[in-house]
Write a protein that holds these residues in place. Structure first.
Motif, short mmCIF file in Angstrom:
data_model
loop_
_atom_site.label_atom_id
_atom_site.label_comp_id
_atom_site.label_asym_id
_atom_site.label_seq_id
_atom_site.Cartn_x
_atom_site.Cartn_y
_atom_site.Cartn_z
N THR A 97 -37.45 -17.48 3.96
CA THR A 97 -38.28 -17.25 4.92
C THR A 97 -37.91 -18.39 6.00
OG1 THR A 97 -40.23 -16.38 3.81
CG2 THR A 97 -40.48 -17.36 5.79
N VAL A 98 -37.62 -19.60 5.37
CA VAL A 98 -37.17 -20.69 6.40
C VAL A 98 -35.87 -20.19 6.93
CG1 VAL A 98 -36.68 -23.07 6.31
CG2 VAL A 98 -38.63 -22.46 5.11
N ILE A 99 -34.91 -19.77 6.16
CA ILE A 99 -33.81 -19.21 6.73
C ILE A 99 -33.77 -18.61 8.08
CG2 ILE A 99 -31.50 -18.30 6.57
CD1 ILE A 99 -31.56 -19.36 3.67
N GLN A 100 -34.54 -17.48 7.92
CA GLN A 100 -35.00 -16.47 8.95
C GLN A 100 -35.47 -17.31 10.22
OE1 GLN A 100 -33.44 -13.67 8.86
NE2 GLN A 100 -32.79 -14.12 6.88
N ASP A 101 -36.32 -18.10 10.08
CA ASP A 101 -37.05 -18.83 11.02
C ASP A 101 -36.16 -19.88 11.72
OD1 ASP A 101 -39.33 -17.54 10.30
OD2 ASP A 101 -40.34 -19.41 9.33
N ALA A 102 -35.11 -20.48 11.00
CA ALA A 102 -33.99 -21.33 11.36
C ALA A 102 -33.10 -20.53 12.15
CB ALA A 102 -33.50 -21.98 10.35
N LEU A 103 -32.56 -19.33 11.86
CA LEU A 103 -31.85 -18.30 12.72
C LEU A 103 -32.47 -18.01 14.07
CD1 LEU A 103 -30.24 -16.34 9.69
CD2 LEU A 103 -29.10 -17.85 11.22
N LEU A 104 -33.82 -17.63 13.92
CA LEU A 104 -34.26 -17.44 15.25
C LEU A 104 -34.53 -18.50 16.11
CD1 LEU A 104 -36.19 -15.39 16.77
CD2 LEU A 104 -38.16 -16.13 15.60
N LEU A 105 -34.48 -19.67 15.84
CA LEU A 105 -34.50 -20.91 16.53
C LEU A 105 -33.30 -21.30 17.18
CD1 LEU A 105 -36.83 -23.46 14.62
CD2 LEU A 105 -37.52 -22.43 16.73
N LEU A 106 -32.30 -21.01 16.27
CA LEU A 106 -30.91 -21.12 16.75
C LEU A 106 -30.61 -19.98 17.77
CD1 LEU A 106 -29.01 -21.95 13.42
CD2 LEU A 106 -29.43 -23.66 15.34
N GLU A 107 -30.84 -18.80 17.66
CA GLU A 107 -30.59 -17.75 18.49
C GLU A 107 -31.30 -17.93 20.07
OE1 GLU A 107 -31.10 -13.05 18.75
OE2 GLU A 107 -31.71 -13.85 17.10
N GLU A 108 -32.61 -18.44 19.77
CA GLU A 108 -33.30 -18.72 20.91
C GLU A 108 -32.57 -19.85 21.81
OE1 GLU A 108 -37.14 -19.42 19.80
OE2 GLU A 108 -37.79 -17.37 19.47
N ARG A 109 -32.19 -20.87 21.15
CA ARG A 109 -31.61 -22.14 21.74
C ARG A 109 -30.10 -21.68 22.28
NH1 ARG A 109 -31.75 -27.51 20.57
NH2 ARG A 109 -33.73 -27.18 19.34
N GLN A 110 -29.40 -20.90 21.64
CA GLN A 110 -28.28 -20.26 21.91
C GLN A 110 -28.25 -19.55 23.37
OE1 GLN A 110 -25.53 -21.67 21.26
NE2 GLN A 110 -23.67 -20.28 21.84
#
Length: 399
Positions: A97-110
């Protein structure tokens, strides 16, 4: 107090250490404490913060993986995205779950960076190619990573004759920030040419760029796959090259014939990450000729994640010889391995005796008396508990 906190944060940033908190439980509303660099170091290696956190994604401790994934998402460095994306074999639901949240944050930042880069590129086009190149060259010489990253993103979006060569030089420069090199890699991956393939191959062994390089090589078709095949375990004299893991995982997704035999060789690697990847790839592909190496991993591999991967693969291939070992796995101190053992038994159609379920639950609660009182067969779980490396002398004396 606020000025002190601000000064401390600025000092940490100057030392290339962004504050990283630690949550003892996934449901904690706040951090238990703020971690130091030494807490993430492995074998005393002096690595950048992102590299330390990416390395922690392979740790056997799910709490370290979870906190590392959360920190990577908050830091926003795009180079971490590939390593997180390749963790699709994560056995802990909380970590997943944390991995998916982290990927979402990275995608938004990128996405925000890309929008800014497109606006910058549009403005530079009005100035002409020579002026645009001069502006970006100056930005790439600045010490701030965010300015270099913005310039690299803009350079990748300008149709300048000198752009490919500049991007290659950024990728080949080992002192450049990993995020800048990653940006160059992503842009070059779309360009043809043997020189680009060679650069991607050189990045395959990089601890941060390796996953992205393997993905880019796989997408280039036969020429890229040939490079990946040359990096596989047991190929030539490069059995233990760091990129073997990424090459095996990338090619494993193609379900290529003959890969199972290569993966069997990977099971004998001294590197736990490569053993786990090999076990995972064997689960993706046709049933391997020999099950003994997988049974050996399940029985005694020092890494819990390797044992869990072996359990899943053996169950997928219907290997009922693994049932006694899987029953012992129900009493493992690691919750993810217990879950993997239970799921494997269910997949094999093997009902779990009630006495074993009760004994395993007691061991999880560190109740050493109840299993012995339930049934003599539960003694096997107790012996397993006392022989695992995680069992402390105090727990043994308590028993």
């Amino acid at each position: 107090v606020a000025p002190v906190r601000t000064a401390a944060r600025q000092a940490l940033l100057a030392l290339d250490w962004y504050p990283v908190g630690w949550r003892t439980a996934p449901t904690d509303r706040g951090y238990s404490y703020w971690t130091r660099r030494a807490e993430w170091q492995h074998d005393g290696e002096e690595l950048p913060q992102v590299a330390l956190l990416v390395a922690a994604l392979d740790d056997d401790d799910p709490d370290r993986r979870r906190n590392a994934a959360e920190a990577l998402g908050l830091l926003g460095d795009p180079v971490a995205s590939a390593a997180l994306q390749w963790m699709d074999d994560e056995e802990s639901p909380a970590v997943g779950t944390v991995i998916q949240d982290a990927l979402l944050l990275l995608e938004e930042r990128q996405e925000a960076r890309v929008r800014a880069a497109e606006e910058q590129a549009a403005a530079l086009r009005q100035q002409g190619p020579e002026s645009a190149l001069a502006v970006l060259t100056e930005e790439l010489q600045q010490p701030q990573t965010n300015r270099q990253l913005a310039a690299a993103l803009a350079l990748a979006r300008l149709d300048l004759p000198a752009a490919p060569e500049r991007l290659r030089s950024l990728l080949a420069d080992p002192v450049r920030p990993p995020a800048v090199r990653w940006t160059a890699l992503q842009a070059l991956a779309l360009l043809p040419g043997a020189e680009t393939v060679s650069l991607l191959e050189s990045c395959l062994d990089d601890r941060l760029l390796g996953p992205s390089a393997a993905t880019a090589l796989l997408r280039r078709g036969p020429e890229g796959q040939a490079v990946l095949e040359a990096a596989l375990p047991g190929k030539g004299d490069q059995h233990e090259r760091p990129g073997a893991r990424w090459a095996l995982q990338a090619l494993g997704r193609t379900r290529k014939s003959g890969l199972a035999n290569v993966a069997l060789q990977g099971l004998r690697s001294p590197a736990a990450t490569l053993r786990r990847t090999a076990a995972q790839v064997l689960g993706w592909n046709a049933k391997p000729a020999g099950k003994e190496p997988l049974l050996a991993l399940l029985a005694s591999d020092p890494s819990r994640r390797v044992r869990a991967a072996a359990a899943r693969t053996l169950a997928k291939h219907g290997e009922r010889q693994a049932i006694p070992l899987l029953l012992l796995g129900l009493g493992d101190p690691d919750a993810a391995l217990r879950a993997a053992a239970a799921a494997a038994l269910a997949q094999l159609g093997e009902p779990i005796p009630a006495v074993w379920q009760a004994a395993a639950a007691a061991l999880v609660d560190e109740d050493w008396t109840r299993p012995a009182l339930l049934d003599p067969s539960a003694a096997a779980l107790l012996r397993q508990e006392l022989t695992t490396p995680e069992t402390t002398a105090t727990r043994a004396r308590r028993w």
